[in-house]
Design an enzyme around this catalytic site. Sequence first.
Site, mmCIF file in Angstrom:
data_model
loop_
_atom_site.group_PDB
_atom_site.id
_atom_site.type_symbol
_atom_site.label_atom_id
_atom_site.label_comp_id
_atom_site.label_asym_id
_atom_site.label_seq_id
_atom_site.Cartn_x
_atom_site.Cartn_y
_atom_site.Cartn_z
ATOM 1 N N LYS A 73 18.040 -30.799 -31.995
ATOM 2 C CA LYS A 73 18.511 -32.045 -31.903
ATOM 3 C C LYS A 73 18.063 -31.860 -29.943
ATOM 4 C CE LYS A 73 20.104 -34.285 -35.848
ATOM 5 N NZ LYS A 73 21.453 -34.791 -36.195
ATOM 6 N N ASP A 109 20.341 -41.604 -34.361
ATOM 7 C CA ASP A 109 21.543 -41.419 -35.786
ATOM 8 C C ASP A 109 22.868 -42.362 -35.351
ATOM 9 O OD1 ASP A 109 21.231 -39.085 -37.196
ATOM 10 O OD2 ASP A 109 22.018 -37.578 -35.481
#
Length: 299
Positions: A73, A109
């Site tokens: 990420k 997220d």
Amino acid sequence: MQRISGSTRLAGVIGWPVDHSLSPTMHNAAYEELGLNWAYVPLGVPDELGLRRVVAAIRTLPFVGFNVTMPYKNHVVELCDEVAMAASMAGAVNTVHCLDGRLIGYNTDGRGLLEALSADASFDPAEKNVVLLGAGGAAGSALVAFILGRAASVTIVNRNIAKAEDLILRIEPHLKSTRASAIGYDAAEGYVASADLVVNATPLGMNPGDPSPVPIEWIDPRTVVFDMVYGQEEPTALIAGALRVGAKAVDGLGMLVNQGATAIDIWNENGPSRAPRDVMRAAAEAELVARTSRRSAVG
Ligand code: NAP
């Protein structure tokens, strides 16, 4: 079952390992429901060189977008042509939109967490005091979400306090009205006991028999507990303990579903409908049940 044709567009998840990812199941169920001629595939990439090659290849292939999971990420931020504010604040990209040959990075997220808190616990972080356990990538996305959600305070509790302080330092220019501080577990009892929300952003709970990241005696019945861990056969020790003391407790499946649904909404920006969260959740739950029965059959 979707049909693959000459005009099918691709999406997928890059990570290592990805063979247990629920994303292909959730996404393909959503595409079918939305009537999108897209197919979502797992893209297991074992190292950083592989990551660069796959991302370069994606630029030339008919990808609508892709997700990124552990451990890439952070690495993907610099491979994007443009990065949205929440992703740049968190220093992590989990969703990339392929648009006119450019790669635009997002972090869904945090939004997934806020949507799950709202849908599963009717919780809005505005003016609330939050305790965040952990200071890794997921905690960074959560901190950004709570700042954007105008929380009154976020106290990060981590074994490595310097890491939590670094996270706050990086995000400090964007803090707005939210107060953020970093402490160790030895100083955390009072903060946990008086928190409106406690979020577990550590991996504790992923393995059967893992203890709760904080003693259950610290949890007040009026506190909402959110555990990012999901997909376990039994509730985690934190969730089970919080429910036992009468607190509202929610696991991370809703966050997973909502981060994926938000990615679809980004990729399908001109589509008439939002991604069907209910269909995605049902598909993920059915896959988890199927995995449990496959394991029992083998055992
Ligand atoms: P990460 O970057 O590796 O960070 C892990 C953090 O947890 C670190 O701060 C680490 O502390 C702490 N930690 C690790 N083991 C611990 C232990 N035994 N006791 C106390 N603290 C411990 O991981 P991440 O990407 O942030 O992911 C964290 C969790 O969130 C994982 O379980 C992941 O699956 C979950 N997650 C869920 C979703 C969802 O959609 N539901 C999305 C993202 C992540 P130190 O700094 O002291 O080492």
